[in-house]
Scaffold this motif. Structure first.
Motif, PDB file in Angstrom:
ATOM      1  N   VAL A  87       0.839  -1.208   0.000  1.00 31.92           N
ATOM      2  CA  VAL A  87       0.000   0.000   0.000  1.00 31.92           C
ATOM      3  C   VAL A  87       0.869   1.252   0.000  1.00 31.92           C
ATOM      4  CG1 VAL A  87      -1.688   1.310   1.337  1.00 31.92           C
ATOM      5  CG2 VAL A  87      -1.935  -1.162   1.112  1.00 31.92           C
ATOM      6  N   THR A  88       1.957   1.231   0.779  1.00 33.96           N
ATOM      7  CA  THR A  88       2.825   2.410   0.856  1.00 33.96           C
ATOM      8  C   THR A  88       3.546   2.662  -0.466  1.00 33.96           C
ATOM      9  OG1 THR A  88       3.149   2.042   3.230  1.00 33.96           O
ATOM     10  CG2 THR A  88       4.742   3.445   2.108  1.00 33.96           C
ATOM     11  N   VAL A  89       4.094   1.623  -1.060  1.00 33.86           N
ATOM     12  CA  VAL A  89       4.799   1.784  -2.338  1.00 33.86           C
ATOM     13  C   VAL A  89       3.842   2.272  -3.418  1.00 33.86           C
ATOM     14  CG1 VAL A  89       5.974   0.535  -4.186  1.00 33.86           C
ATOM     15  CG2 VAL A  89       6.601   0.119  -1.794  1.00 33.86           C
ATOM     16  N   LEU A  90       2.650   1.704  -3.474  1.00 34.29           N
ATOM     17  CA  LEU A  90       1.670   2.134  -4.471  1.00 34.29           C
ATOM     18  C   LEU A  90       1.235   3.577  -4.236  1.00 34.29           C
ATOM     19  CD1 LEU A  90      -0.548  -1.085  -4.759  1.00 34.29           C
ATOM     20  CD2 LEU A  90       1.065  -0.183  -6.457  1.00 34.29           C
ATOM     21  N   THR A  91       1.084   3.959  -2.962  1.00 32.54           N
ATOM     22  CA  THR A  91       0.680   5.333  -2.647  1.00 32.54           C
ATOM     23  C   THR A  91       1.739   6.332  -3.081  1.00 32.54           C
ATOM     24  OG1 THR A  91      -0.674   4.610  -0.776  1.00 32.54           O
ATOM     25  CG2 THR A  91       0.064   6.899  -0.777  1.00 32.54           C
ATOM     26  N   ILE A  92       2.996   6.063  -2.751  1.00 30.61           N
ATOM     27  CA  ILE A  92       4.071   6.979  -3.135  1.00 30.61           C
ATOM     28  C   ILE A  92       4.201   7.032  -4.656  1.00 30.61           C
ATOM     29  CG2 ILE A  92       6.569   7.328  -3.034  1.00 30.61           C
ATOM     30  CD1 ILE A  92       6.530   6.276  -0.196  1.00 30.61           C
ATOM     31  N   SER A  93       4.084   5.894  -5.298  1.00 31.46           N
ATOM     32  CA  SER A  93       4.166   5.871  -6.765  1.00 31.46           C
ATOM     33  C   SER A  93       3.023   6.662  -7.388  1.00 31.46           C
ATOM     34  CB  SER A  93       4.145   4.427  -7.269  1.00 31.46           C
ATOM     35  OG  SER A  93       5.219   3.681  -6.725  1.00 31.46           O
ATOM     36  N   TYR A  94       1.838   6.494  -6.813  1.00 29.59           N
ATOM     37  CA  TYR A  94       0.669   7.222  -7.330  1.00 29.59           C
ATOM     38  C   TYR A  94       0.861   8.733  -7.171  1.00 29.59           C
ATOM     39  CZ  TYR A  94      -4.064   9.114  -7.492  1.00 29.59           C
ATOM     40  OH  TYR A  94      -5.168   9.870  -7.786  1.00 29.59           O
ATOM     41  N   ALA A  95       1.320   9.154  -5.975  1.00 27.40           N
ATOM     42  CA  ALA A  95       1.513  10.585  -5.737  1.00 27.40           C
ATOM     43  C   ALA A  95       2.606  11.144  -6.638  1.00 27.40           C
ATOM     44  CB  ALA A  95       1.846  10.832  -4.269  1.00 27.40           C
ATOM     45  N   ALA A  96       3.677  10.375  -6.845  1.00 26.90           N
ATOM     46  CA  ALA A  96       4.790  10.858  -7.667  1.00 26.90           C
ATOM     47  C   ALA A  96       4.386  11.052  -9.122  1.00 26.90           C
ATOM     48  CB  ALA A  96       5.959   9.882  -7.574  1.00 26.90           C
TER      49      ALA A  96
END
Length: 752
Positions: free
Chosen positions: A292-301
């Motif tokens: 969830v964290t990796v996907l969230t950061i990737s999404y925001a980036a």
């Protein structure tokens, strides 16, 4: 040393808090380690260079030095200061009146409160980085002017900028994890051999097998807290980029909220009994949080079109206010449940703090955490706006941007200042009101001990009386601490006003009919609270810095850790590790080995007597018949039995005496501010524990030994207070008596 039943008796000395060198414990300059390692070891005087100070003829003296477990490495001592709120939250659960609720409802509430502390620290770091730096400062030219470490962030769009800054709170979680793991390495290899799975209904005590083994519980909670922290960062980041939301963003937000909610549910449940099953579940939880964290950061980036607006990071102020309001509600629930448990399980004596030890220390942990987080956020804001104190009533110039921390922190600072002032005044009033009673008690002791003192000793008698009166200050502070709990809870309740966006200055203006003078006064008072709280936290950090350079400072800091890290970690995994998890099993193993060779007298000074008592309760039955206990300056009854009635109350002290067949002597002085008697003195039945032998346990030492100058001396005998004891004749007499009691038939007393 002989190996048959007539082996040489051993006096095993265990020191108290703040650490002590082997040379000081043995009262000899030349020592050698005979077991253990540099973290905790057993020492004796090197053969051929004399005997230990205060040694009894025919009795070998050995010292157990465990102080390096808490006061050893400077890095460990300083870093532990950052873990103070976590340590306090862990101590709180052990103060409860019933031993059957560590993994029950009360334990669940305490674990939830501990989880909120992790979220609070995470949100504070989010506020300092993503909110103040990324959202409020970087978009403004004059804020990032002459700051190359911030200028490069201006080249990034808003969402990628927040994604980069979100790495800081995530790395902080890793830092908290590593501090606890690094400190615990000194305790490796000392887990219990037969740990018992915890149960919400099971009662436990210090003799329960596996009591000191907290590795499984800590591992379980650590993964949950990391999930809470990571989910908090994910939600904050997704709320910050909500302008550019699409379906994927909404699904990620639901996943992050679900992760936090799932971790909250897990905190309410007991640790699974099966270690294999638990490890599998933790791996799944870890993988979910990481995904969830990796996907969230990737999404925001990769998100564009997000506009930076004036004010707080979207959703941030409401998250902080909601979390603090939840902490206030949890404190009320913990207090109500603790009082209910206290009535259902009445103690033999009136408990210290009126049974409110658990909610009081829990409130203290929240207050310290609020001080830490508010200081971090306000000092970052103050640095970013170049020295101006941000205030919603007095906004910064538009060129700098409104660098405003959430109103919650203003309320927290005001509540902290109010609690500090109230407790200071209440403590002064309490001490003054109790002074006459304490002096009257001290006067009775003086009249009993020195009935024939000459008139020339009047000034000396007055000094001794004042010393005795001061030594009983501890018993008077209960009402003050309870008042602190009430004020702290009301302060947290005031944060609820932030949910509707009302700060201290706004409410002051509304009450005064929108008078500007009143609002300005409220702003200055709040600013004063912020600075006072900040100075206290900065002072604590200075102490931590000095710990790097001063061994004496490390020992002073270690006093706090010795008392706060005695109990296993059962609610907060980032708390400093429990040194008793090594000390008690190690002592039990050494005592068992020595008892197989000959009699052993465990000699515990101050907090060392608590470790000694815990060791006796963990000894196998085969060793108990060869063991006796000599405690002195002991807080077992005066402090521990009252603070921890579920574990070291009257019932446990009775069990301790019965296990030893009452081969136990406890030396104490009226001038000692820490130690005291273990059992009440009775002239006739009923005796404590229904055992007349309790009347022989406590041995009172007159202190000072005289108030006049001996003809062979130049000054009166000193007031010894808490140290030393082992040089006194009563100590030698008690040691001889105990070794005689456990000497096997056919062997006479030691020579001399």
């Amino acid at each position: 040393m002989e190996t048959d039943d007539g082996g040489e008796p051993v006096e095993l000395r265990v020191h108290g808090v703040s650490g002590a060198s082997a040379e000081k414990i043995l009262d000899h300059p030349i020592t050698a380690r005979v077991a253990g390692d540099r973290h905790a070891g057993f020492y004796r005087v090197r053969p051929g260079v004399g005997t230990a100070g205060g040694a009894t003829a025919g009795v070998a003296v050995e010292a157990y030095r465990w102080g390096a477990l808490t006061a050893g490495a400077a890095v460990r001592t300083a870093s532990m200061l950052l873990l103070l709120p976590f340590m306090l939250s862990n101590v709180a659960i052990w103060l409860r009146p019933s031993s059957a609720d560590r993994f029950g409802l009360l334990g669940g509430l305490c674990r939830l409160l501990a989880g909120s502390l992790t979220m609070s620290f995470t949100l504070a770091i989010v506020g300092a980085t993503m909110n103040l730096v990324g959202w409020q400062c970087v978009p403004y030219v004059q804020c990032r002017e002459d700051r190359p470490y911030l200028s490069w962030l201006a080249a990034l769009p808003v969402a990628p900028r927040l994604a980069v800054l979100a790495l800081v709170p995530l790395l902080s979680l890793r830092l908290f994890w590593s501090i606890g793991a690094r400190s615990a390495r000194a305790f490796e290899g000392f887990g219990a051999s037969a740990p018992q799975p915890p149960s919400s209904e099971a009662t436990e005590n210090l003799s329960t097998p596996g009591f000191w083994d907290d590795a499984r519980v800590t591992s379980w909670l650590r993964h949950i807290h990391v999930g809470l922290g990571a989910g908090t960062v994910d939600i904050s980041l997704l709320m910050g980029v909500s302008d550019g939301w699409n379906l994927a963003g909404r699904l990620l937000l639901y996943a992050a909220v679900g992760l936090v909610a799932f971790c909250v549910v897990l905190l309410c449940l007991p640790v699974p009994a099966g270690s294999v099953r638990a490890r599998r579940f933790l791996r799944l939880l870890w993988a979910t949080a990481a995904a969830v964290t990796v996907l969230t950061i990737s999404y925001a980036a990769s998100t564009g079109g997000v506009r930076s607006t004036v004010g707080q990071l979207p959703g941030y102020e409401g998250s902080v206010a909601g979390l603090v309001a939840a902490q206030g509600l949890l404190l009320v629930l913990i207090a109500v449940l603790t009082l209910a448990r206290q009535r259902a399980h009445p103690a033999g004596a009136r408990p210290f703090l009126y049974g409110l030890g658990t909610p009081l220390v829990a409130a203290l942990s929240v207050s310290v955490a609020s001080a830490f987080t508010a200081t971090l956020v306000f000092r970052v804001a103050d640095q970013l706006d170049r020295g101006r104190i941000p205030d919603p009533f007095r906004p910064n110039p538009p060129a700098l941007g409104p660098l405003e921390p959430p109103v919650t922190y203003w309320w927290a600072a005001l509540a902290g200042l109010t609690a500090l002032l109230f407790v200071t005044v209440a403590a002064a009033v309490t001490l003054l009101a109790s002074r006459r009673r304490r002096r009257a008690r001290a006067q009775r002791v003086i009249e009993e001990d020195y009935p024939d003192a000459p008139a020339a000793a009047r000034s000396r008698l007055g000094a001794v009386r004042d010393t005795i009166a001061r030594s009983h200050v501890t018993e008077e502070l209960g009402p003050v601490l309870v008042a602190f709990f009430v004020i702290s809870s009301l302060g947290l309740a005031a944060v609820v006003l932030d949910l509707v966006g009302v700060g201290p200055t706004q409410i002051a203006a509304q009450i005064s009919g929108h008078s500007r003078g009143t609002a300005v006064l409220a702003a200055y008072v709040t600013d004063a609270g912020i600075w006072i709280i900040s100075l206290l936290v900065i002072g604590l950090l200075i102490v931590g810095f000095r710990a790097y350079r001063s061994a004496e400072t490390r020992r002073l800091v270690a006093v706090l850790w010795d008392l706060g890290t005695f109990w296993p970690r059962t609610v907060h995994p980032f708390a400093p590790p429990c040194y008793a998890a090594r000390a008690v099993p190690e002592l039990a193993k050494r005592v068992s080995a020595l008892a197989a060779r000959g009699p052993v007298v465990i000699s515990g000074h101050s907090h060392g007597s608590v470790l000694a008592a815990a060791t006796v309760l963990q000894l196998p039955s085969a060793a108990l018949s060869r063991v006796a206990l000599l405690s002195y300056g002991s807080p077992l009854h005066r402090i521990y039995a009252r603070l921890y009635p579920a574990y070291l109350g009257q019932q446990t002290l009775c069990e301790l005496g019965k296990r030893l067949d009452w081969r136990w002597r406890n030396l104490w002085r009226d001038t000692d501010p820490i130690g005291g008697p273990v059992f009440a003195r009775r002239r006739e039945p009923p005796y404590p524990c229904d055992a007349p032998a309790t009347q022989a346990v406590d041995v009172r030492l007159r202190d000072p030994r005289a108030v006049t100058v001996d003809p062979a001396d130049t000054v009166p005998p000193p007031v010894e207070r808490h140290w030393p004891y082992h040089t006194q004749p009563e100590y030698q007499a008690a040691l001889r008596e105990l070794t005689d009691q456990i000497r096997p038939p056919g062997h006479g007393p030691p020579a001399g």
